[in-house]
Write an enzyme that holds these catalytic residues in place. Structure first.
Site, PDB file in Angstrom:
ATOM      1  N   LYS A   1       5.655   9.773  -0.305  1.00  0.00           N
ATOM      2  CA  LYS A   1       6.608   9.228   0.607  1.00  0.00           C
ATOM      3  C   LYS A   1       7.383   7.964   0.295  1.00  0.00           C
ATOM      4  CE  LYS A   1       4.094   7.134   4.363  1.00  0.00           C
ATOM      5  NZ  LYS A   1       3.284   7.320   5.439  1.00  0.00           N
TER       6      LYS A   1
ATOM      7  N   GLY B   1      -1.920   1.807  15.985  1.00  0.00           N
ATOM      8  CA  GLY B   1      -3.219   1.199  16.210  1.00  0.00           C
ATOM      9  C   GLY B   1      -2.933   0.165  17.445  1.00  0.00           C
TER      10      GLY B   1
ATOM     11  N   LYS C   1      39.512  12.587 -14.413  1.00  0.00           N
ATOM     12  CA  LYS C   1      38.045  12.554 -15.040  1.00  0.00           C
ATOM     13  C   LYS C   1      38.228  11.807 -16.398  1.00  0.00           C
ATOM     14  CE  LYS C   1      36.379  14.747 -17.898  1.00  0.00           C
ATOM     15  NZ  LYS C   1      35.889  15.843 -18.837  1.00  0.00           N
TER      16      LYS C   1
ATOM     17  N   LEU D   1       0.759  -1.312   0.160  1.00  0.00           N
ATOM     18  CA  LEU D   1      -0.204  -0.247   0.135  1.00  0.00           C
ATOM     19  C   LEU D   1       0.793   1.393   0.013  1.00  0.00           C
ATOM     20  CD1 LEU D   1      -2.775  -0.919   2.497  1.00  0.00           C
ATOM     21  CD2 LEU D   1      -2.377  -1.661   0.244  1.00  0.00           C
TER      22      LEU D   1
ATOM     23  N   ARG E   1       2.500  14.136   6.822  1.00  0.00           N
ATOM     24  CA  ARG E   1       3.271  14.441   7.535  1.00  0.00           C
ATOM     25  C   ARG E   1       4.624  14.542   7.332  1.00  0.00           C
ATOM     26  NH1 ARG E   1       0.651   9.382  11.138  1.00  0.00           N
ATOM     27  NH2 ARG E   1       0.392   8.945   9.172  1.00  0.00           N
TER      28      ARG E   1
ATOM     29  N   ALA F   1      60.697  20.401 -16.582  1.00  0.00           N
ATOM     30  CA  ALA F   1      59.832  21.249 -15.806  1.00  0.00           C
ATOM     31  C   ALA F   1      59.217  22.445 -16.248  1.00  0.00           C
ATOM     32  CB  ALA F   1      60.684  21.517 -14.341  1.00  0.00           C
TER      33      ALA F   1
END
Ligand code: UD1
Ligand code: CA
Length: 458
Positions: free
Chosen positions: A28, A144, A354, A14, A21, A426
């Site tokens: 949800k 409940g 990357k 369900l 809330r 370098a």
């Protein structure tokens, strides 16, 4: 082969409720715990008990359909009129007539497959039409309440919203998972009526069964976490923590060491081989795999990446990357999507890679950026080397051959190629290809002579 209909297992999940809330625009069941949507956790549980899921959604929770596998039945409850009404809609969407029907709330992600199996067994043992999951939780909650009769059997479930004070004081709660005889469920659900709140409560099924003189069994579990439903953001955080604790425990049982376990977090889909070590403060996310003997952390983030065997990833961030075996990263490096590091690569402080391949044995020890490049085997990348891969409009490639020596502070303006065994001095700014075996120096770098690698001092 057709299956015996009495063996049929259907699970009604369900997920049509509004989730008010949560105060969220996102349904949800799409909120994440341990790196996965709540609904996916529940569907995993359903798969583990080999039940066919029927997911109930509403207009509001419709976006959740995107994460429901194509072969799963979706029923639409519009408007959501309560959990009892949701099961009616779910029953209409399936033709299974006999066997077992489970009901699980889409926000109750911690209920274990083994517990659902025990619920199903209880139906047989007690010749019951309905078995409900309960636990003792005290009274400071919105569960409940389980009202038991003189014989100890469950008489009713009373929602707190409509409970009398003496019912609200009952510490035994409804955890919201049920197993039922499917044929009985089909006949019983239409008997549910909307109550004073205008909703149809699934929990009123207990009364329907009792009125028919049927048995309702209850399984009262010790682990109160199994009943936790996500109603608020605080619940979500609590459940995320419990799921992650369970995940770490599972990995430890399979031979993974965690140093200070609570300081690390591992998503549900992550695979870690035995004898890997997860050091303090590490975060493993998404579809990550870690090979045996590897050490992750302290303080590393590994997202959607493959880490081979005997690797070391210290205080670094790795996303969408692949590491073969014996690779060392860190501290303080960043691998971005498409980084592929072959066996034995070493990448030290403040490196970034990357969409590049680094060949076996290549070393890149100090603050360098390598993007859109292919580096051969045993390349030495000097401190401060940068591939200038972006010309302002396009990304261009850098290729460096095997055994090349890139001097400190070299800029490689892509597209450019440094040949095998070549070297740069370098500070060289390389704008033209350097032939194999040549030394290029200066700005822009000119190939000046054949490169001979200095001998190691003894
Ligand atoms: C429910 C139970 C309560 C139990 C608690 C356990 C009822 C009436 N109450 O209360 O006894 O202690 O769960 O967590 O069942 N849903 C629908 N359609 C609807 C209403 C709800 O699909 O019309 C779904 C929701 O999306 C949710 C689940 O059912 O996933 C439970 O609904 P929720 O409103 O969270 O029920 P609780 O008030 O928590
Ligand atoms: Ca709930």
């Amino acid at each position: 082969m057709s299956e015996d209909p009495s063996d049929t297992r259907v699970a009604f999940v369900l997920a049509a409720g509004l989730g008010t809330r949560m105060r969220s625009r996102t349904p949800k069941v799409l909120h994440h715990a341990a790196g996965r949507p709540l609904l996916s956790h529940v569907l995993d549980t359903v798969a583990a008990i080999r039940a066919r899921p029927v997911v109930v959604l509403s207009r509001e929770s419709e976006p959740a359909r995107a994460i429901v596998p194509a072969d799963v039945t979706v029923a639409v409850q519009e408007p959501p009129r309560g959990t009892g009404d949701a099961v009616r809609v779910a029953l209409d969407a399936t033709d299974a007539r006999s066997g077992r029907g489970f009901v699980i709330y889409g926000d109750t992600v911690l209920v274990r497959p083994a517990t659902l199996e025990r619920l199903a067994s209880l139906l047989d043992e007690r010749a019951a039409v309905l078995a409900i999951l309960t636990g003792v939780t005290g009274t400071d909650n919105a569960y409940g309440r389980i009202v038991r009769g003189p014989g100890g059997d469950v008489e009713r479930i009373v929602e707190v919203r409509v409970a009398r004070p003496e019912e609200r004081a009952i510490p035994e709660s409804n955890f919201g998972a049920y197993a039922a005889d499917l044929a009985w469920l089909r006949a019983a659900v239409p008997k549910l009526r909307a109550n004073e709140t205008g909703e149809v409560f699934l929990t009123d099924l207990v009364k329907v069964a009792k009125d028919e003189g049927r048995t309702v069994a209850a399984l009262c579990v010790d682990d109160a976490s199994e009943g936790l439903g996500v109603n608020t953001r605080a619940d979500l955080a609590l459940i995320d923590g419990i799921l992650r604790e369970r995940i770490r425990e599972r990995h430890m049982e399979h031979g993974v060491t965690f140093v200070d376990p609570a300081s690390s977090s591992v998503d549900a889909g992550v695979e870690i081989a035995p004898d890997a070590v997860i050091e303090r403060g590490s975060i493993l996310e998404g579809r990550t795999r870690v090979g045996t003997g590897s050490r992750i952390g302290p303080y590393s983030i590994v997202r959607d990446s493959v880490v081979g065997e005997r690797c070391r990833v210290e205080a670094s961030m790795i996303e969408g990357a692949t590491l073969e075996d014996d690779v060392r990263i860190g501290p303080f490096s960043h691998l971005r999507p498409g980084a592929y590091l072959e066996r034995g690569v070493e990448m030290g402080n403040f490196g970034e890679v990357k969409a590049s391949r680094l060949g076996a044995g290549t070393k890149m020890h100090h603050f360098s950026y390598v993007g859109d490049a292919a580096l051969g085997k045993n390349v030495n990348v000097g401190a401060g080397t940068i591939t200038l891969n972006f010309d302002g409009a396009n990304k261009n490639r850098t290729v460096v051959g095997d055994d090349a020596f890139i001097g400190s502070d070299t800029l490689l303006r892509a597209p450019v190629k440094v040949g095998a065994g070549a070297a740069t001095g370098a500070g060289a700014i390389v704008t033209k290809d350097v032939p194999d075996g040549m030394l290029a120096v200066g700005m822009p770098a000119r190939a000046i002579k054949k490169y001979e690698r200095p001998k190691k001092r003894t």
